[in-house]
Design an enzyme around this catalytic site. Structure first.
Site, mmCIF file in Angstrom:
data_model
loop_
_atom_site.group_PDB
_atom_site.id
_atom_site.type_symbol
_atom_site.label_atom_id
_atom_site.label_comp_id
_atom_site.label_asym_id
_atom_site.label_seq_id
_atom_site.Cartn_x
_atom_site.Cartn_y
_atom_site.Cartn_z
ATOM 1 N N ASP A 276 -5.502 8.945 10.792
ATOM 2 C CA ASP A 276 -4.200 8.398 11.147
ATOM 3 C C ASP A 276 -3.697 8.856 12.501
ATOM 4 O O ASP A 276 -3.905 9.995 12.907
ATOM 5 C CB ASP A 276 -3.177 8.761 10.064
ATOM 6 C CG ASP A 276 -3.395 7.933 8.818
ATOM 7 O OD1 ASP A 276 -3.327 6.696 8.925
ATOM 8 O OD2 ASP A 276 -3.669 8.510 7.752
ATOM 9 N N GLU B 285 0.854 -1.187 0.000
ATOM 10 C CA GLU B 285 0.000 0.000 0.000
ATOM 11 C C GLU B 285 0.887 1.232 0.000
ATOM 12 O O GLU B 285 1.634 1.473 0.948
ATOM 13 C CB GLU B 285 -0.899 0.015 1.236
ATOM 14 C CG GLU B 285 -1.942 -1.082 1.211
ATOM 15 C CD GLU B 285 -2.806 -1.080 2.466
ATOM 16 O OE1 GLU B 285 -2.926 -0.035 3.127
ATOM 17 O OE2 GLU B 285 -3.334 -2.160 2.782
#
Ligand SMILES: Cc1ncc(COP(=O)(O)O)c(C=O)c1O
Lengths: 395, 262
Positions: free
Chosen positions: B57, B46
């Site tokens: 995040d 990824e």
């Protein structure tokens, strides 16, 4: 044309709910329930009672005679600065905390820039006995230290946002991350008409009490509930959304949004989103946004911490694009001048944010018979240090 | 057929997917990291497209994104770095992961077209809402044979999981706990987590599952693989890169540790 949100959460091309799946259940719950809860009789009774007895509403609509004389027109000030905690922010935090309670939430989080929304949130949390956590950019904590102290005194925990540019947008990111990590017991009280649907609409509805009162008060004072102009400053846009709300469909009333131009539009130190922004996504909403060519969000600048947000609420983006509202940019210097003028002529020290709305009077070319309502969104106590510093420099 | 679909057809267990932020630690590390992950036998890579405001995040990926942007990374530059089409011929499937705004500014259709040409098999855009995707964007992604991956969390309702399954065409990203990336769980949370994994497993979805968020070592990887076709590692790998003096060595030893190879 409609200026209200549609069933998909959009105002024209702007709005929506661009959120990670982790937030979906919370935002969806809110979307399903907010209108039903808000317009329940017991909710309305409780909110209205508190707005009256605790906040001190209705806030006065004051005819500013000497300022009117100065500009040779008729100027009314909507005195949101006289609310408890010193700004319009509490109209929204009170509404949202009652909603949070009805959703069974026990832990409240908020973001704050200038600290006004943080103080208003800490205040209502104390009132309701709920845990309060406020995220504030490390940089803002320094420049708005008195408000940090106020929040702490009111029992809130203030957590510095240390990521990114360490100001309002980063505090908002941190609050959203907190919500992702605490999805069950926590409610996020957003401070302006920003964020994913239904927040912009919900906050506008809680702030709409401003124009509801203006209509009534102006009718009593002049026989006509409609002014020629309503002027308000726009950071995220909540005080403006509230002041415009009941006039949106009446084209005879011209709506003016005063943005912070900072050190000037071209200076690279500005927060004038309508001029410098392009459509983009920030904090879950598609709106006008200051960003680089690569789509990275740009840190805005304004002398007033409450106006340096890189976007505007989606409704304002729509009002701008459709031409329903006119957007004007006010520099730091123009805002300071307007603030000093109000101090001298009316004995009122305005918040630096509100001074941007006042400064627009210089650009308006109003006629003598025009009736102008300026939303004085907050008082200037929090800005004393800035006012003193620049006043000394001027002398 | 998309490389990603082939992967899931040929392999139903212990699939290892590794996330890194493009432009971190250094601007030009992109191809080195991909090559070493490929050599170490990772199944899926990824590639993170850094964003200034990564809402989903935790601190580790936030910091790597900040650093990558400081280094000058952008989608445009990333695509230039990959313009030799080396991703087409490697064994690992490559995904792009990032937030919607930079993608929209690049131009959504141009993004899909260019990504497909570079050899990208799919995208993960956490702030692209499912309904918006279905109404506005699905046909574009499908036109370029790009898989779109959606997330589910412990709070996602069964009806919504079924809706996500219906509109997914490669795998479903099972977020291990209610958290941003890089969080660790207490023992109590691990028990709740196991129940959640079992619940999802028993739903018999048409798409395979990969578990991500908080997978950091051999043990957590192996545990996740008990309930899914594999797992995704992000923050732990970023930390490894951050401390690395020799990327090549660090990457192969990191992957070997996860796979429990000496
Ligand atoms: C007094 C005052 N006015 C205006 C604003 C700007 O917010 P909004 O545009 O949501 O009214 C703030 C924000 O802190 C404020 O404190």
């Amino acid at each position: 044309m409609s200026y209200q949100v549609n069933e998909k959460g959009y105002y024209g091309n702007f709005g929506g709910a661009f959120i990670p799946e982790m937030l979906y259940p919370n935002v969806e719950e809110l979307r399903e329930k907010y209108l039903d809860i808000m317009y329940e009789k017991s909710f309305q009774n409780e909110l209205k009672g508190l707005l009256r007895d605790y906040v001190g509403r209705p806030s006065p609509l004051y005819y500013a005679e000497r300022l009117s004389e100065h500009y040779n027109t008729k100027i009314y000030l909507k005195r949101e600065d006289l609310n408890h905690t010193g700004a319009h922010k509490i109209n929204n935090t009170l509404g949202q905390i009652l909603l949070a309670k009805r959703l069974g939430k026990t832990r409240i989080i908020a973001e704050t820039g200038a600290g006004q929304h943080g103080v208003a949130t800490a205040t209502v949390c104390a009132l309701m006995g709920l845990t309060c956590i406020v995220y504030m950019g490390e940089v803002d904590m320094e420049r708005q230290a008195p408000n940090v102290a106020r929040m702490k005194l009111l029992g809130a925990k203030v957590i510095p946002a240390t990521s990114g540019s360490r100001t309002l947008k980063d505090a908002t990111n941190e609050a959203i991350r907190d919500w992702i990590n605490n999805p069950v017991d926590t409610y996020y009280i957003i401070g302006s008409v920003v964020g994913p649907h239904p927040y912009p609409d919900m906050v506008a509805r809680f702030q709409s009490v401003i124009s509801e009162e203006i209509k009534k008060q102006l009718k009593e004072k002049t026989g006509n509930e409609n002014p020629d102009y309503v002027i308000a400053c726009v950071g995220g846009g909540s005080n403006a959304a509230g002041a415009f709300y009941h006039y949106l469909d009446n084209k005879d009333v011209k709506l003016i949004a005063a943005e912070a131009a900072g050190k000037g539009i071209e200076s690279g130190h500005s927060a004038a989103t309508s001029v410098l922004g392009k459509p983009g996504i920030i904090h879950g909403s598609k709106t006008l946004l200051m960003q680089t060519e690569d789509g990275q969000i740009i840190e805005p600048y304004s002398i007033s911490a409450g106006l340096d947000y890189p976007g505007v609420g989606p409704q304002h983006a729509h009002l701008f694009e459709s031409g329903r509202a006119q957007f004007g940019s006010i520099t730091d210097e123009e805002a300071l001048k307007a603030a000093y003028l109000l101090c001298k002529l009316e004995g009122i020290i305005p918040a630096l944010e509100s001074a941007h709305a006042l400064a627009y009077l210089e650009k308006l070319n109003a006629k003598k018979e025009d009736v102008i309502v300026i939303n004085l969104s907050g008082r200037g106590d929090k800005d004393l240090a800035t006012y003193i510093k620049f006043n000394e420099q001027a002398q | 057929m998309n490389k990603l679909n082939k992967l899931f057809r040929n392999k139903q267990e212990d699939i290892l997917s590794v996330y890194f932020t493009a432009g971190f630690p250094k601007l030009d590390d992109t191809k080195i990291i991909i090559r070493e992950l490929e050599n170490a036998g990772v199944d899926m890579i990824e590639i993170g497209m850094p964003f200034s405001d990564p809402l989903a995040d935790g601190p580790t990926i936030q910091r790597s994104s900040e650093k990558a942007l400081e280094n000058g990374m952008s989608i445009k530059l990333l695509f230039e770095q990959l313009s030799d089409q080396s991703l087409v011929s490697i064994k690992a499937s490559c995904l792009l992961m990032g937030y919607l705004n930079p993608v929209l500014q690049y131009g959504l259709e141009k993004f899909c077209k260019d990504a497909a040409w570079l050899g990208i098999s799919g995208v993960i855009i956490p702030d692209l809402p499912l309904q918006e995707y279905v109404d506005e964007y699905k046909t574009i992604f499908e036109k370029y044979d790009l898989a779109t991956i959606f997330l589910i969390t412990p709070q996602t309702s069964e009806a919504r999981i079924r809706f996500i399954d219906e509109h997914s065409n490669s795998f479903i990203y099972v977020v291990s706990s209610s958290s941003t990336t890089g969080a660790t769980s207490s023992d109590e949370e691990k028990i709740a987590q196991e129940k959640y994994f079992k619940r999802i497993q028993s739903m018999q979805l048409k798409n395979p599952l990969l578990i991500g968020f908080g997978i950091s070592d051999q043990q957590s990887f192996a545990n996740a693989c008990n309930y899914a076709s594999g797992a995704i590692i992000g923050s732990a790998f970023i930390k490894e890169l951050d401390h690395s003096i020799d990327l090549k060595k660090s990457i192969s030893s990191f992957v070997n540790r996860i796979k429990n190879k000496p």
